[in-house]
Design an enzyme around this catalytic site. Structure first.
Site, PDB file in Angstrom:
ATOM      1  N   ASP A  55       0.780  -1.263  -0.037  1.00  0.00           N
ATOM      2  CA  ASP A  55       0.063   0.202  -0.104  1.00  0.00           C
ATOM      3  C   ASP A  55       0.811   1.274  -0.030  1.00  0.00           C
ATOM      4  O   ASP A  55       1.896   1.315   0.576  1.00  0.00           O
ATOM      5  CB  ASP A  55      -0.995  -0.059   1.222  1.00  0.00           C
ATOM      6  CG  ASP A  55      -0.091  -0.050   2.500  1.00  0.00           C
ATOM      7  OD1 ASP A  55       0.907  -0.865   2.521  1.00  0.00           O
ATOM      8  OD2 ASP A  55      -0.470   0.406   3.493  1.00  0.00           O
ATOM      9  N   ASP A  56       0.556   2.339  -0.428  1.00  0.00           N
ATOM     10  CA  ASP A  56       0.865   3.704  -0.484  1.00  0.00           C
ATOM     11  C   ASP A  56       2.197   3.695  -1.131  1.00  0.00           C
ATOM     12  O   ASP A  56       3.416   4.105  -0.450  1.00  0.00           O
ATOM     13  CB  ASP A  56       1.030   4.285   0.924  1.00  0.00           C
ATOM     14  CG  ASP A  56      -0.618   3.966   1.552  1.00  0.00           C
ATOM     15  OD1 ASP A  56      -1.370   4.406   0.718  1.00  0.00           O
ATOM     16  OD2 ASP A  56      -0.447   3.874   2.726  1.00  0.00           O
TER      17      ASP A  56
END
Length: 282
Positions: A91-92
């Site tokens: 994620d991210d």
């Protein structure tokens, strides 16, 4: 408190453990290993599954055998401390592959699925979670139903690996630490969140569509009680906006509550009660 409420899993992914994300290649020292072993043993003593998560996506070269070996050795070290469950978090991060990775993999989804499957096999098929780069509806390009990324993950990722999903978006997050609690999974972690990852409502239809694309029951990674995007606010309401009819279609539910642990009794208790409401009576 976790086991008493019926929350049974703890996921370790604190951003202040720099060897979880920023320095993911580095093994733990003897002192650090001793502390980690204590956490694992305490969780097991309370019938709570300890899940070790690692986030190599910021700078890993998927095409590099040396990089893959470093990741293998890091997780084998943690497995040697008694850990029985793991998670890879992507994620991210920037979804664009570097030049060398692009020569080997068609897309970031192919690269992520490949390395996750390799690690899953190296660890001898433990309980395993995977957080995709497109982890909520607004991050799906162009949308959930037509996302090449999600379609590839569903097709290429080992079907025994669970996939995390935050649902529909509404609110931006700023990236401070948070704790995560789970029903069917109970998780404590830090989170460096992207924009618009809080869902006020998660519909049954959206989960049915997602499960079909990912070819498995998704694990909800819920930000309903999160306050890291505005630490001046504390959310004291119950777990809501999710019909109990979702439960048979889920592989588990996680929630990221307030950063302030003691403020989360209602969040934890109402989530546990929500989950148990669909369980058969004994």
């Amino acid at each position: 408190r976790m086991s008493v409420m019926g929350l049974n899993t703890y996921l370790y992914a604190p951003k202040d453990d720099y060897k979880h994300r920023l320095f993911w290649r580095e093994k733990y020292s003897d002192d650090e290993s001793a502390l980690l072993r204590t956490l694992i043993e305490e969780a097991e003593a309370h019938n709570v599954l300890f899940v070790y998560a690692i986030s190599p996506g910021l700078d890993i070269s998927f095409a590099s055998e040396a990089e893959v070996t470093l990741l293998k050795n890091k997780l084998l070290q943690v497995q040697g401390l008694g850990c029985k469950a793991f998670a890879l978090l992507f994620d991210d991060i920037d979804p664009v592959l570097c030049a060398s990775d692009s020569e080997k993999f068609q897309s970031s989804a192919n690269a992520q699925a490949s390395i996750t499957n390799i690690i899953y096999d190296v660890l001898d098929n433990p309980r395993f979670l995977f957080c995709p780069t497109e982890y909520c509806s607004n991050m799906a390009i162009p949308d959930v139903g037509c996302s090449p990324y999600l379609k590839t993950i569903g097709e290429k990722l080992n079907p025994n690996i669970s996939i995390m999903w935050t649902g529909n978006m509404t609110i931006a997050s700023s990236g401070l630490n948070r704790k995560t609690k789970v029903s069917n999974y109970l998780i404590t972690r830090s989170y460096s969140g992207g924009p618009k990852v809080v869902s006020h409502v998660i519909s049954l239809e959206s989960i049915k569509i997602l499960n079909k694309i990912l070819k498995r029951k998704v694990v909800i990674w819920d930000n309903i009680h999160a306050n890291d995007y505005d630490p001046k606010r504390v959310f004291l309401g119950p777990f809501k906006g999710r019909s109990t009819h979702l439960i048979p279609h889920l592989g588990g539910v996680m929630t990221n509550p307030n950063c302030e642990f003691e403020a989360n009794y209602i969040a934890m208790h109402s989530l546990a009660t929500w989950w148990k409401s669909r369980q058969p009576c004994t």
